[in-house]
Design a protein around this motif. Structure first.
Motif, PDB file in Angstrom:
ATOM      1  N   ALA A 156       0.834  -1.197   0.000  1.00 49.87           N
ATOM      2  CA  ALA A 156       0.000   0.000   0.000  1.00 49.87           C
ATOM      3  C   ALA A 156       0.870   1.249   0.000  1.00 49.87           C
ATOM      4  CB  ALA A 156      -0.923  -0.010   1.214  1.00 49.87           C
ATOM      5  N   GLU A 157       0.360   2.305  -0.594  1.00 51.31           N
ATOM      6  CA  GLU A 157       1.104   3.559  -0.740  1.00 51.31           C
ATOM      7  C   GLU A 157       1.753   4.000   0.557  1.00 51.31           C
ATOM      8  OE1 GLU A 157       2.522   7.193  -2.267  1.00 51.31           O
ATOM      9  OE2 GLU A 157       1.629   5.556  -3.420  1.00 51.31           O
ATOM     10  N   ALA A 158       1.011   3.960   1.638  1.00 54.92           N
ATOM     11  CA  ALA A 158       1.536   4.446   2.918  1.00 54.92           C
ATOM     12  C   ALA A 158       2.668   3.571   3.462  1.00 54.92           C
ATOM     13  CB  ALA A 158       0.407   4.524   3.945  1.00 54.92           C
ATOM     14  N   SER A 159       2.715   2.305   3.046  1.00 54.98           N
ATOM     15  CA  SER A 159       3.703   1.383   3.603  1.00 54.98           C
ATOM     16  C   SER A 159       5.133   1.725   3.195  1.00 54.98           C
ATOM     17  CB  SER A 159       3.389  -0.055   3.159  1.00 54.98           C
ATOM     18  OG  SER A 159       2.131  -0.456   3.631  1.00 54.98           O
ATOM     19  N   TRP A 160       5.317   2.213   1.973  1.00 55.29           N
ATOM     20  CA  TRP A 160       6.667   2.474   1.478  1.00 55.29           C
ATOM     21  C   TRP A 160       6.977   3.958   1.333  1.00 55.29           C
ATOM     22  CZ3 TRP A 160       9.359  -1.326   2.529  1.00 55.29           C
ATOM     23  CH2 TRP A 160       9.180  -2.612   2.064  1.00 55.29           C
ATOM     24  N   ARG A 161       6.010   4.842   1.561  1.00 51.44           N
ATOM     25  CA  ARG A 161       6.204   6.246   1.208  1.00 51.44           C
ATOM     26  C   ARG A 161       7.167   6.963   2.139  1.00 51.44           C
ATOM     27  NH1 ARG A 161       0.783   9.105   0.319  1.00 51.44           N
ATOM     28  NH2 ARG A 161       0.626   8.645   2.544  1.00 51.44           N
ATOM     29  N   ALA A 162       7.152   6.695   3.414  1.00 50.55           N
ATOM     30  CA  ALA A 162       7.987   7.449   4.371  1.00 50.55           C
ATOM     31  C   ALA A 162       8.663   6.470   5.324  1.00 50.55           C
ATOM     32  CB  ALA A 162       7.139   8.461   5.141  1.00 50.55           C
ATOM     33  N   VAL A 163       9.567   5.672   4.778  1.00 48.40           N
ATOM     34  CA  VAL A 163      10.275   4.686   5.599  1.00 48.40           C
ATOM     35  C   VAL A 163      11.777   4.895   5.461  1.00 48.40           C
ATOM     36  CG1 VAL A 163       8.486   2.913   5.558  1.00 48.40           C
ATOM     37  CG2 VAL A 163      10.139   3.021   3.702  1.00 48.40           C
ATOM     38  N   THR A 164      12.499   4.534   6.493  1.00 45.64           N
ATOM     39  CA  THR A 164      13.955   4.651   6.462  1.00 45.64           C
ATOM     40  C   THR A 164      14.556   3.447   5.738  1.00 45.64           C
ATOM     41  OG1 THR A 164      14.262   3.439   8.528  1.00 45.64           O
ATOM     42  CG2 THR A 164      13.891   5.829   8.691  1.00 45.64           C
ATOM     43  N   THR A 165      15.820   3.584   5.375  1.00 48.13           N
ATOM     44  CA  THR A 165      16.521   2.466   4.736  1.00 48.13           C
ATOM     45  C   THR A 165      16.551   1.257   5.656  1.00 48.13           C
ATOM     46  OG1 THR A 165      17.903   3.985   3.460  1.00 48.13           O
ATOM     47  CG2 THR A 165      18.716   1.734   3.722  1.00 48.13           C
ATOM     48  N   GLU A 166      16.711   1.502   6.958  1.00 45.72           N
ATOM     49  CA  GLU A 166      16.739   0.404   7.930  1.00 45.72           C
ATOM     50  C   GLU A 166      15.391  -0.323   7.958  1.00 45.72           C
ATOM     51  OE1 GLU A 166      17.756   3.498   8.519  1.00 45.72           O
ATOM     52  OE2 GLU A 166      19.933   3.091   8.530  1.00 45.72           O
ATOM     53  N   GLN A 167      14.297   0.428   7.896  1.00 46.64           N
ATOM     54  CA  GLN A 167      12.969  -0.196   7.899  1.00 46.64           C
ATOM     55  C   GLN A 167      12.734  -0.994   6.619  1.00 46.64           C
ATOM     56  OE1 GLN A 167      10.869   3.526   8.596  1.00 46.64           O
ATOM     57  NE2 GLN A 167      10.182   2.803  10.620  1.00 46.64           N
ATOM     58  N   VAL A 168      13.193  -0.447   5.502  1.00 48.52           N
ATOM     59  CA  VAL A 168      13.067  -1.165   4.235  1.00 48.52           C
ATOM     60  C   VAL A 168      13.849  -2.470   4.292  1.00 48.52           C
ATOM     61  CG1 VAL A 168      13.753  -1.131   1.803  1.00 48.52           C
ATOM     62  CG2 VAL A 168      12.629   0.860   2.804  1.00 48.52           C
ATOM     63  N   GLU A 169      15.069  -2.388   4.776  1.00 52.75           N
ATOM     64  CA  GLU A 169      15.912  -3.573   4.827  1.00 52.75           C
ATOM     65  C   GLU A 169      15.303  -4.651   5.724  1.00 52.75           C
ATOM     66  OE1 GLU A 169      20.640  -4.711   5.281  1.00 52.75           O
ATOM     67  OE2 GLU A 169      19.952  -2.672   5.704  1.00 52.75           O
ATOM     68  N   GLN A 170      14.756  -4.230   6.848  1.00 53.29           N
ATOM     69  CA  GLN A 170      14.141  -5.195   7.763  1.00 53.29           C
ATOM     70  C   GLN A 170      12.933  -5.865   7.113  1.00 53.29           C
ATOM     71  OE1 GLN A 170      15.126  -6.427  10.607  1.00 53.29           O
ATOM     72  NE2 GLN A 170      13.278  -7.696  10.818  1.00 53.29           N
ATOM     73  N   ALA A 171      12.118  -5.070   6.434  1.00 51.85           N
ATOM     74  CA  ALA A 171      10.938  -5.627   5.771  1.00 51.85           C
ATOM     75  C   ALA A 171      11.335  -6.603   4.667  1.00 51.85           C
ATOM     76  CB  ALA A 171      10.078  -4.501   5.199  1.00 51.85           C
ATOM     77  N   LEU A 172      12.369  -6.245   3.905  1.00 53.42           N
ATOM     78  CA  LEU A 172      12.830  -7.131   2.830  1.00 53.42           C
ATOM     79  C   LEU A 172      13.410  -8.421   3.387  1.00 53.42           C
ATOM     80  CD1 LEU A 172      14.507  -4.595   0.364  1.00 53.42           C
ATOM     81  CD2 LEU A 172      12.290  -5.725   0.119  1.00 53.42           C
ATOM     82  N   ARG A 173      14.120  -8.318   4.491  1.00 49.42           N
ATOM     83  CA  ARG A 173      14.690  -9.530   5.091  1.00 49.42           C
ATOM     84  C   ARG A 173      13.580 -10.487   5.550  1.00 49.42           C
ATOM     85  NH1 ARG A 173      20.028  -9.199   5.444  1.00 49.42           N
ATOM     86  NH2 ARG A 173      21.020  -7.146   5.513  1.00 49.42           N
ATOM     87  N   GLU A 174      12.561  -9.937   6.177  1.00 42.77           N
ATOM     88  CA  GLU A 174      11.462 -10.778   6.635  1.00 42.77           C
ATOM     89  C   GLU A 174      10.769 -11.483   5.466  1.00 42.77           C
ATOM     90  OE1 GLU A 174       8.950  -8.138   8.768  1.00 42.77           O
ATOM     91  OE2 GLU A 174      10.296  -7.950  10.490  1.00 42.77           O
ATOM     92  N   THR A 175      10.689 -10.800   4.324  1.00 40.92           N
ATOM     93  CA  THR A 175       9.996 -11.355   3.165  1.00 40.92           C
ATOM     94  C   THR A 175      10.862 -12.322   2.371  1.00 40.92           C
ATOM     95  OG1 THR A 175       8.632  -9.360   2.951  1.00 40.92           O
ATOM     96  CG2 THR A 175       8.821 -10.768   1.001  1.00 40.92           C
ATOM     97  N   PHE A 176      12.121 -11.965   2.134  1.00 37.87           N
ATOM     98  CA  PHE A 176      12.917 -12.692   1.149  1.00 37.87           C
ATOM     99  C   PHE A 176      13.905 -13.712   1.717  1.00 37.87           C
ATOM    100  CE2 PHE A 176      11.426  -9.098  -1.353  1.00 37.87           C
ATOM    101  CZ  PHE A 176      11.133  -9.699  -2.573  1.00 37.87           C
ATOM    102  N   ILE A 177      14.365 -13.533   2.947  1.00 36.45           N
ATOM    103  CA  ILE A 177      15.354 -14.485   3.474  1.00 36.45           C
ATOM    104  C   ILE A 177      14.856 -15.935   3.431  1.00 36.45           C
ATOM    105  CG2 ILE A 177      16.371 -15.256   5.656  1.00 36.45           C
ATOM    106  CD1 ILE A 177      17.385 -12.467   6.111  1.00 36.45           C
ATOM    107  N   PRO A 178      13.570 -16.212   3.706  1.00 39.36           N
ATOM    108  CA  PRO A 178      13.120 -17.607   3.588  1.00 39.36           C
ATOM    109  C   PRO A 178      13.289 -18.184   2.178  1.00 39.36           C
ATOM    110  CG  PRO A 178      11.545 -16.329   4.857  1.00 39.36           C
ATOM    111  CD  PRO A 178      12.515 -15.350   4.278  1.00 39.36           C
ATOM    112  N   HIS A 179      13.359 -17.321   1.174  1.00 42.61           N
ATOM    113  CA  HIS A 179      13.479 -17.781  -0.210  1.00 42.61           C
ATOM    114  C   HIS A 179      14.927 -17.834  -0.690  1.00 42.61           C
ATOM    115  CE1 HIS A 179       9.126 -17.468  -0.984  1.00 42.61           C
ATOM    116  NE2 HIS A 179       9.169 -16.346  -0.268  1.00 42.61           N
ATOM    117  N   ILE A 180      15.739 -16.822  -0.328  1.00 36.60           N
ATOM    118  CA  ILE A 180      17.068 -16.701  -0.936  1.00 36.60           C
ATOM    119  C   ILE A 180      18.199 -16.674   0.084  1.00 36.60           C
ATOM    120  CG2 ILE A 180      16.155 -15.518  -2.962  1.00 36.60           C
ATOM    121  CD1 ILE A 180      17.173 -12.875  -1.779  1.00 36.60           C
TER     122      ILE A 180
END
Length: 382
Positions: free
Chosen positions: A224-248
């Protein structure tokens, strides 16, 4: 016939190459700096395209592909789709006796290859850092901000969703925002990656991986627009790790950015005063299946084919009839996937389960989908 192209991005530059090879004098106008200004960046840029194999072959025929930096593209052999209920279907080029489905390529690398070719041609006028001040469509000329007046016979608008050419021709637009953002991230993985792209659907939006190298990938996460619009690099990285580490597995984040999603289409693709719209100026599509630049390249191929067969006015009408139908079908298909795979309702989810099950079990159907992913279903060719 003098061809004037406003917009020097991938589709506009490809149109310039194809038009010149068809024998037309070409002028290409780009508001931004030249892609040839300065050295190429060593790492991958975030702007990446999945070019299907049919268009890769076309770029080879134009003599462009051989100029692309070999470190900035990767052929992929497979793709997979997983529904929010966990049902997965894999597609492989080998199933249609082909070595690859297409290529992941950095936009800047492909653009440099096109501009490099154009810069070497006679009867090609390349102008970067150039803005159009006014259009005189009745007289078929335009005036630049520096005062130059340039005549043309055919004016192509390849200047994106906010097309100045479309506005000058009073071509209306229809569209809407999806209220979602697409986040892109370049990452380096500890584990080796297969040369395959995959996408997983979930309630809040899908996520996907585009392979760029043996241990390099572009991660994509729609929310959703609000989820990615005002986030820090650290928050982005944490979200990506939670999503992608199980796969890659573990990875290192190199760069990231997000952009809003919008669907838009022109109500007409041409104007009788020698104007045609191509690429995003005619249709901005959901990036779900990476079809945006592919549709733009097909626009160019169809337009040049029609110009070779018919007088200008007839060719533009024929181009509009064919491509408006084809592109709207693709836009509706992407919307159906976007809403259907995210649906909370049992009926569409059951339909998706039945459909994916059929694809997995019926070989001819699966082969047709693979051929479509390679661009073989574009009616003008093959």
């Amino acid at each position: 016939m003098q061809v004037m192209i406003v917009g020097g991005g991938l589709v506009g530059a490809a149109a310039a190459v194809a038009a010149r090879q068809a024998g037309y004098p070409v002028t290409l106008l780009e508001r931004g700096r030249s892609p040839l200004a300065g050295d190429a960046e060593p790492g991958w840029d975030l702007r990446i395209s999945s070019v299907h194999q049919n268009n890769v072959e076309w770029l080879k025929q134009l003599g462009i592909w051989a100029r692309v930096d070999e470190t900035k593209y990767l052929a992929y052999e497979g793709l997979s789709v997983t529904s929010r209920d966990g049902q997965c279907v894999d597609f492989h080029a080998a199933e249609v006796n082909q070595p690859q489905l297409g290529v992941m390529v950095e936009n800047n690398a492909l653009l440099r290859a096109m501009w490099s070719w154009l810069s070497e041609q006679s009867q090609v006028d390349l102008r970067a850092d150039t803005q159009v001040q006014s259009f005189d469509l009745a007289a078929r000329k335009l005036v630049l901000q520096d005062g130059d007046t340039l005549p043309y016979d055919l004016l192509l608008g390849a200047d994106g969703g906010n097309s100045a050419v479309a506005r000058a021709a009073a071509i209306g637009m229809r569209g809407w925002d999806y209220d979602m953002r697409c986040l892109l991230a370049i990452v380096e993985t500890e584990k080796a990656l297969a040369p395959a792209t995959w996408e997983v659907f979930r309630e809040q939006g899908p996520y996907a991986l585009l392979p760029l190298g043996e241990q390099l990938a572009c991660l994509i996460d729609y929310r959703a627009e609000a989820s990615w619009r005002a986030v820090t690099t650290e928050q982005v990285e944490q979200a990506l790790r939670e999503t992608f580490i199980p796969h890659i597995g573990a990875f290192k984040l190199h760069k990231q950015a997000s952009f809003p999603l919008r669907r838009q289409r022109a109500l007409r693709y041409h104007d009788e005063r020698g104007v045609a719209l191509i690429g995003d100026a005619a249709h901005s599509i959901h990036p779900l299946a990476g079809q945006g630049v592919n549709l733009g390249f097909i626009d160019v191929q169809v337009l040049l084919t029609k110009l070779a067969e018919q007088p200008l006015s007839q060719a533009l009408r024929a181009y509009e009839r064919q491509q408006m139908r084809v592109n709207q079908q693709m836009m509706r298909a992407m919307d159906a996937i976007h809403w259907g795979f995210r649906s909370e309702h049992l009926l569409p989810r059951a339909a998706i389960a039945v459909g994916l099950g059929a694809v997995a079990q019926i070989k001819p159907l699966k082969q047709q989908i693979i051929k479509a992913a390679m661009g073989w279903n574009m009616g003008w060719k093959k």
